[in-house]
Design an enzyme around this catalytic site. Structure first.
Site, short mmCIF file in Angstrom:
data_model
loop_
_atom_site.label_atom_id
_atom_site.label_comp_id
_atom_site.label_asym_id
_atom_site.label_seq_id
_atom_site.Cartn_x
_atom_site.Cartn_y
_atom_site.Cartn_z
N ASP A 159 51.78 19.00 -25.93
CA ASP A 159 52.76 19.57 -25.02
C ASP A 159 52.81 21.09 -25.09
O ASP A 159 53.63 21.72 -24.42
CB ASP A 159 54.16 19.01 -25.33
CG ASP A 159 54.44 17.72 -24.55
OD1 ASP A 159 53.49 17.21 -23.94
OD2 ASP A 159 55.59 17.25 -24.57
N ASP B 68 45.29 41.93 18.18
CA ASP B 68 44.93 40.95 17.16
C ASP B 68 46.06 39.92 16.98
O ASP B 68 45.81 38.72 16.90
CB ASP B 68 44.65 41.64 15.82
CG ASP B 68 43.38 42.47 15.88
OD1 ASP B 68 42.39 41.96 16.41
OD2 ASP B 68 43.39 43.61 15.40
N GLY C 88 38.55 34.28 16.40
CA GLY C 88 37.58 34.63 17.42
C GLY C 88 36.25 33.91 17.36
O GLY C 88 36.15 32.71 17.57
N MET C 89 35.20 34.67 17.06
CA MET C 89 33.83 34.16 17.06
C MET C 89 33.47 33.43 15.77
O MET C 89 32.34 32.97 15.62
CB MET C 89 32.85 35.32 17.25
CG MET C 89 32.90 35.98 18.62
SD MET C 89 32.26 34.89 19.90
CE MET C 89 30.53 34.86 19.45
#
Length: 508
Positions: free
Chosen positions: A36, A294, A429-430
């Site tokens: 523990d 953006d 995006g791309m």
């Protein structure tokens, strides 16, 4: 007791150890079985500490069970007192010591007769509270212990500091980005002309606690840790509490305005409106980004938020209010404080989920199919299975959430970090098309199991081949829609015919 292999908050003794190891020259004794004591490894690894963690395990073994543990525990306390010369030794119970029904307070009283430093038993019910609640309670207990001690010795300072000052309460070891947040909050207070009277518990000495009442107000940036200590100081010394998390430009401004009101009520004459305006418009990039092309590309995208109360509520507000992102679900694992969370996020999201069951949030994410997740490391793993990007905003944490560089989540610099985290968490995006061109995720075999392990559907070879032809960024959605269609109509196997039928049914 419920057996869980993934937990959002650890057991109570972890919370106590976090507080004890945060203070300077405080040692913790943990009465527990061998194994523990993983806290020492966890703290050393995640915090990248150069010193030894001040935690000693007083091991419960067969000899202890046979003869009792009083002598062993008292011996460990007095030995550490002689070796380390700590200002305070905290004895923390565990589930094991609770099961054994040992009178740990008697152990502490006996050890205090020989120890030169203070000895304190963490007064925490290990069956009823988790790590976060125990940490909050332990911090309050230590603060109260030293305030009472100073009062008895007539050493409690009178009056407030000459200039406006603040106690920042709740910065602790193993806290999510706590070290960076502390630096940013100190900078923010300096910009506002406010002296920092104390930061507790991380890096503080227990001897400084008697000076806490000298501050003009207490700032509690995290709802999970510090409120009990701040409320105690408010009751005892009528000290105002500011418990607004300054995360995101809107909430940071709201926090500063409350601080302004608190200071002026005590005789100061401050006006922070010009500071807020300058920071929001020119220093922080968050306000500019929210109007940029953006961010407009993210408008309306779906997101799921899950974490502790502080970070999940703050991130939900940032996404919905500052960035125009559609939060389809906001959730927390802090079930003990669910009412506050619902009150904070109800107007900013479609659904609210309060649960500490990882499978439940995983299934909700699979059902809602968000464009991004903002959660803990556990939601990050879920996102990887579902091909959904995830930004980590709260504990449970990984070593990557203890960056060497400067990454606060609070204040105006924190608002900049939020912009980067949000923007970089979405597939942009791309990106998908480039992955297809360069042989990215479309080359991977599809995961055929659901997020939960209760799927009873089989895909035959032809259907699987067809599914693997689907572009990677929509494949998960096609798979889930097809399985949903099959279940609703009682199909046990998915064939090409079932796939085509499902496609016609959804109009895809």
């Amino acid at each position: 007791m419920k057996l869980a292999y993934w937990m959002y908050a650890g057991p109570a003794h972890i919370g106590t150890l976090r507080i004890a190891s945060s203070f300077k020259n405080v040692h913790a004794i943990m009465h527990a079985p061998l194994g523990d004591d993983y806290f020492n490894v966890m703290r050393s690894m995640l915090e990248r500490e150069r010193d030894f963690t001040p935690v000693t395990a007083s091991i419960v073994d067969r000899n202890v069970l046979a003869r009792g543990s009083q002598e062993k525990v008292v011996e460990n306390i007095t030995r550490k007192d002689q070796e380390e010369h700590p200002d305070l030794i905290v004895l923390t119970p565990t589930c094991t010591s609770s099961i054994l029904q040992e009178d740990l307070q008697n152990f502490v009283d006996r050890a205090q007769l020989e120890a030169k430093g203070d000895v304190l038993l963490a007064d925490v019910n290990h069956y009823r509270v988790n790590e976060l609640q125990a940490a909050d309670r332990t911090l309050q207990q230590i603060v109260q212990f030293y305030i009472d001690k100073a009062r008895k010795k007539n050493e409690l300072p009178q009056g407030k500091t000459e200039k406006p000052s603040v106690n920042i309460i709740g910065i602790s070891t193993l806290g999510f980005h706590n070290n960076h947040d502390r630096t940013e909050l100190k900078r923010l207070m300096a910009d506002l002309g406010i002296e920092v009277n104390a930061v507790i518990p991380d890096g503080a000495s227990v001897h400084e606690l008697k000076n806490l009442p000298r501050a003009w107000f207490n700032l509690v940036p995290y709802r999970e840790l510090g409120l009990m200590a701040a409320n105690y100081l408010q009751t005892e010394f009528n000290m105002p509490v500011v418990d607004i998390t300054p995360m995101g430009v809107v909430e940071t401004a709201r926090c500063i305005r409350v601080i302004q009101r608190v200071l002026n009520e005590q005789g100061a004459n401050v006006d922070y409106e010009s500071f807020i305006d300058e920071q929001t418009r020119f220093v922080s990039q968050a306000a500019w980004f929210s109007r940029s092309i953006d961010c407009q590309n993210l408008t309306g995208k779906k997101a799921v938020v899950f974490g502790d109360n502080t970070h999940a509520a703050a991130m939900t507000k940032i996404l919905a209010r500052e960035m125009g992102i559609h939060v389809v679900l906001a959730g927390t694992y802090c079930k003990y404080d669910a009412e506050w969370f619902r009150e904070q996020v109800s107007e900013y999201c479609d659904e609210i989920l309060v649960s500490d069951d990882n499978a439940e949030i995983a299934n909700a994410i699979a059902r809602l199919e968000p464009a991004a997740i903002f959660g803990t490391q556990m939601e990050r793993h879920v996102g990887k299975r579902l091909d959904i990007p995830c930004g980590v905003i709260a504990a449970p944490i990984h070593i990557q959430n203890f960056p060497v560089g400067y990454k606060p989540f609070l204040g105006y610099e924190g608002a900049n970090q939020m912009v980067d985290l949000v923007y970089n968490s979405f597939t942009l995006g791309m990106e998908d098309h480039l992955l297809e061109i360069f042989g990215g995720h479309d080359t991977k075999e599809v995961i055929t199991k659901g997020v939960s392990a209760d799927s009873d559907l089989n895909w035959n070879r032809e259907a699987m081949a067809e599914l693997n032809k689907v572009p990677g960024f929509v494949r998960g959605k096609v798979k889930r829609n097809t399985e949903k269609f099959a279940r609703e109509r009682g199909f046990s196997e998915i064939t090409l015919e079932v796939m085509y039928a499902a496609k016609e049914a959804v109009g895809a």
